[in-house]
Design a protein around this motif. Sequence first.
Motif, PDB file in Angstrom:
ATOM      1  N   TYR A 114      85.058 -41.670-110.712  1.00  0.00           N
ATOM      2  CA  TYR A 114      85.049 -40.908-111.963  1.00  0.00           C
ATOM      3  C   TYR A 114      84.678 -41.769-113.173  1.00  0.00           C
ATOM      4  O   TYR A 114      84.764 -41.297-114.306  1.00  0.00           O
ATOM      5  CB  TYR A 114      86.425 -40.280-112.191  1.00  0.00           C
ATOM      6  CG  TYR A 114      86.812 -39.273-111.131  1.00  0.00           C
ATOM      7  CD1 TYR A 114      86.128 -38.064-111.005  1.00  0.00           C
ATOM      8  CD2 TYR A 114      87.858 -39.528-110.242  1.00  0.00           C
ATOM      9  CE1 TYR A 114      86.473 -37.148-110.036  1.00  0.00           C
ATOM     10  CE2 TYR A 114      88.212 -38.602-109.276  1.00  0.00           C
ATOM     11  CZ  TYR A 114      87.521 -37.416-109.175  1.00  0.00           C
ATOM     12  OH  TYR A 114      87.864 -36.502-108.206  1.00  0.00           O
ATOM     13  N   ASN A 133      88.469 -32.760-105.197  1.00  0.00           N
ATOM     14  CA  ASN A 133      88.436 -33.194-106.600  1.00  0.00           C
ATOM     15  C   ASN A 133      89.595 -32.617-107.397  1.00  0.00           C
ATOM     16  O   ASN A 133      90.261 -33.326-108.157  1.00  0.00           O
ATOM     17  CB  ASN A 133      87.120 -32.730-107.251  1.00  0.00           C
ATOM     18  CG  ASN A 133      85.995 -33.706-107.046  1.00  0.00           C
ATOM     19  OD1 ASN A 133      85.970 -34.783-107.626  1.00  0.00           O
ATOM     20  ND2 ASN A 133      85.047 -33.333-106.212  1.00  0.00           N
ATOM     21  N   PHE A 172      85.843 -40.684-104.416  1.00  0.00           N
ATOM     22  CA  PHE A 172      85.303 -40.272-105.711  1.00  0.00           C
ATOM     23  C   PHE A 172      85.278 -41.450-106.675  1.00  0.00           C
ATOM     24  O   PHE A 172      86.152 -42.305-106.649  1.00  0.00           O
ATOM     25  CB  PHE A 172      86.161 -39.156-106.320  1.00  0.00           C
ATOM     26  CG  PHE A 172      86.299 -37.958-105.425  1.00  0.00           C
ATOM     27  CD1 PHE A 172      85.244 -37.100-105.215  1.00  0.00           C
ATOM     28  CD2 PHE A 172      87.502 -37.706-104.784  1.00  0.00           C
ATOM     29  CE1 PHE A 172      85.367 -36.006-104.381  1.00  0.00           C
ATOM     30  CE2 PHE A 172      87.645 -36.607-103.952  1.00  0.00           C
ATOM     31  CZ  PHE A 172      86.569 -35.758-103.749  1.00  0.00           C
TER      32      PHE A 172
END
Length: 281
Positions: free
Chosen positions: A52, A186, A50
């Motif tokens: 972010y 997540n 991920f």
Amino acid sequence: RVQATYFASPVTTGIRHIDYYISGTATEPPEAPTQYRERLALLEGAGFCFNYTIIPDKLQPQITRNKLGISETAIAFISGANLFKIIPEIRETWAKILAAVPDSVLILYPFGSTWSSNYPKPAFINRMTALFERYGISRDPVPPLLRGVRGDRLIILDRLADRSQVKQVLNLADIYLDSYPYAGANSTVDPLEVGLPTVVREGNSLRSRQGAALLRELELFDLITNTETDYIQLSIRLAKDANLRHHWQQKIQQKMQPHPGFLDSRAYGKKMAAMFSRLLT
């Protein structure tokens, strides 16, 4: 042309024109190849990553324990699992934990925008409160808070604005409870980023091993459980032992410091490029 998919589709596509399913060694069980119509191609580690930093967080109004009606001495369990993951079995498990830890509360923020813009909120809230009452977990009717529902031991928040607000709420808690059999990815990164002791249960498929895969990458094996009994017992031990919680908080912060693989998008991009090269040869 070679066509591939990955964990954004949490099960096999079943489509005969999709050649490969890209996943990770920490995420797949030994019998994984039998679960896919596609050929399984494994990256080292969790197999997903991920970034972010693309959408910056905004400054949000401060949330405090006092605003949520939580005493400073209470043990706050928390979960950001989506409503659709909170099936009757995991609701029962959480109720058993709360019943075993009298001075405790459960905070949920299950209405994330990534899954849906329309949730059956009243039905979910009614089921949760009825379950808590059945287990003898008290709930006092009080005015809604943050467009959510609050009781003295159950707090269900409405949609949080962004990850900065999610982390505000997580920082008020003591223990994070991952969902199962559909585990979080997540939603499990968030508590790890704030150093929150995180309890997961590992199953036998990708969607039930995502949270465990993150902990495996961090070598936090003792926070991974395999049965409901172990999940409950670990949660209770953490609730009753402040030194144990502090130990895991420090351990998680230490392991998250060097930017783990599931947050290193550059390294992940290189691994994916190498994988594509192998699949094309």
